[in-house]
Design a protein around this motif. Structure first.
Motif, PDB file in Angstrom:
ATOM      1  N   GLY A 235       0.782  -1.226   0.000  1.00  0.00           N
ATOM      2  CA  GLY A 235       0.000   0.000   0.000  1.00  0.00           C
ATOM      3  C   GLY A 235       0.812   1.273   0.000  1.00  0.00           C
ATOM      4  O   GLY A 235       0.302   2.339   0.335  1.00  0.00           O
TER       5      GLY A 235
ATOM      6  N   GLU B   8      -0.858  -6.052   1.962  1.00  0.00           N
ATOM      7  CA  GLU B   8      -2.224  -5.820   2.405  1.00  0.00           C
ATOM      8  C   GLU B   8      -3.125  -6.931   1.914  1.00  0.00           C
ATOM      9  O   GLU B   8      -3.008  -7.387   0.783  1.00  0.00           O
ATOM     10  CB  GLU B   8      -2.735  -4.478   1.869  1.00  0.00           C
ATOM     11  CG  GLU B   8      -2.082  -3.273   2.482  1.00  0.00           C
ATOM     12  CD  GLU B   8      -2.682  -1.968   1.957  1.00  0.00           C
ATOM     13  OE1 GLU B   8      -3.445  -1.982   0.973  1.00  0.00           O
ATOM     14  OE2 GLU B   8      -2.348  -0.937   2.546  1.00  0.00           O
TER      15      GLU B   8
ATOM     16  N   SER C  39      -7.885  -6.292  -2.079  1.00  0.00           N
ATOM     17  CA  SER C  39      -7.484  -5.281  -3.066  1.00  0.00           C
ATOM     18  C   SER C  39      -7.088  -3.986  -2.376  1.00  0.00           C
ATOM     19  O   SER C  39      -7.556  -3.682  -1.289  1.00  0.00           O
ATOM     20  CB  SER C  39      -8.644  -4.999  -4.014  1.00  0.00           C
ATOM     21  OG  SER C  39      -8.944  -6.139  -4.780  1.00  0.00           O
ATOM     22  N   ASN C  40      -6.198  -3.260  -3.022  1.00  0.00           N
ATOM     23  CA  ASN C  40      -5.872  -1.905  -2.588  1.00  0.00           C
ATOM     24  C   ASN C  40      -5.858  -1.022  -3.827  1.00  0.00           C
ATOM     25  O   ASN C  40      -6.230  -1.452  -4.914  1.00  0.00           O
ATOM     26  CB  ASN C  40      -4.559  -1.848  -1.785  1.00  0.00           C
ATOM     27  CG  ASN C  40      -3.321  -2.166  -2.577  1.00  0.00           C
ATOM     28  OD1 ASN C  40      -3.343  -2.204  -3.806  1.00  0.00           O
ATOM     29  ND2 ASN C  40      -2.213  -2.384  -1.902  1.00  0.00           N
ATOM     30  N   GLN C  41      -5.432   0.218  -3.687  1.00  0.00           N
ATOM     31  CA  GLN C  41      -5.477   1.163  -4.803  1.00  0.00           C
ATOM     32  C   GLN C  41      -4.598   0.747  -5.971  1.00  0.00           C
ATOM     33  O   GLN C  41      -4.726   1.273  -7.073  1.00  0.00           O
ATOM     34  CB  GLN C  41      -5.092   2.557  -4.338  1.00  0.00           C
ATOM     35  CG  GLN C  41      -3.633   2.691  -3.923  1.00  0.00           C
ATOM     36  CD  GLN C  41      -3.345   4.026  -3.262  1.00  0.00           C
ATOM     37  OE1 GLN C  41      -4.195   4.579  -2.601  1.00  0.00           O
ATOM     38  NE2 GLN C  41      -2.140   4.520  -3.455  1.00  0.00           N
TER      39      GLN C  41
ATOM     40  N   ASP D 223      -5.230  -8.487  -4.761  1.00  0.00           N
ATOM     41  CA  ASP D 223      -4.278  -9.201  -3.914  1.00  0.00           C
ATOM     42  C   ASP D 223      -3.644 -10.338  -4.720  1.00  0.00           C
ATOM     43  O   ASP D 223      -4.347 -11.230  -5.188  1.00  0.00           O
ATOM     44  CB  ASP D 223      -5.005  -9.757  -2.691  1.00  0.00           C
ATOM     45  CG  ASP D 223      -4.066 -10.348  -1.656  1.00  0.00           C
ATOM     46  OD1 ASP D 223      -2.872 -10.502  -1.951  1.00  0.00           O
ATOM     47  OD2 ASP D 223      -4.547 -10.669  -0.565  1.00  0.00           O
TER      48      ASP D 223
END
Length: 111
Positions: free
Chosen positions: A77, A98, A101-103, A107
């Motif tokens: 992240g 993380e 999902s992140n920005q 994943d």
């Protein structure tokens, strides 16, 4: 290990988007170390004047090295610029990514 190295070098040569798991990053680093050592050792024994080939190899994998490091930062992240911070970047490379999902994308453990 070799498959992961090929994935980073051949398939994601200059892909600075997405995420890279710890395993992908560290296997890439390990294979780079092994290949560089092997080339340097063999050329050092056989043709010491041709040892510059190790430098050529290092230049050839410079872009994939930066790309996988940036994708590793994305997995936790952080911005790719964090690879420029000494010592702290090593801690971040070893940090678990993380979950979910992140920005920066999905994943990679879920794929």
């Amino acid at each position: 290990m070799l498959e992961m190295y090929k994935k980073v070098v051949m398939e994601n040569y200059a892909n600075f988007n997405g995420r890279a798991r710890r395993r992908e990053f560290w296997m890439f680093c390990l294979m780079n170390l092994i290949i560089s050592f092997a080339i340097g050792f063999v050329l050092g024994l056989l043709a010491p004047k041709a040892a510059f080939i190790v430098n050529i190899y290092s230049l050839a994998v410079l872009v994939p090295s930066i790309a996988v490091a940036i994708r590793r930062m994305h997995d936790i992240g952080k911005s790719g610029w964090y690879i420029l911070i000494p010592i702290y970047n090593i801690v971040l490379f070893a940090t678990e990514g993380e979950k979910g999902s992140n920005q920066y994308g999905a994943d990679p453990k879920m794929n």
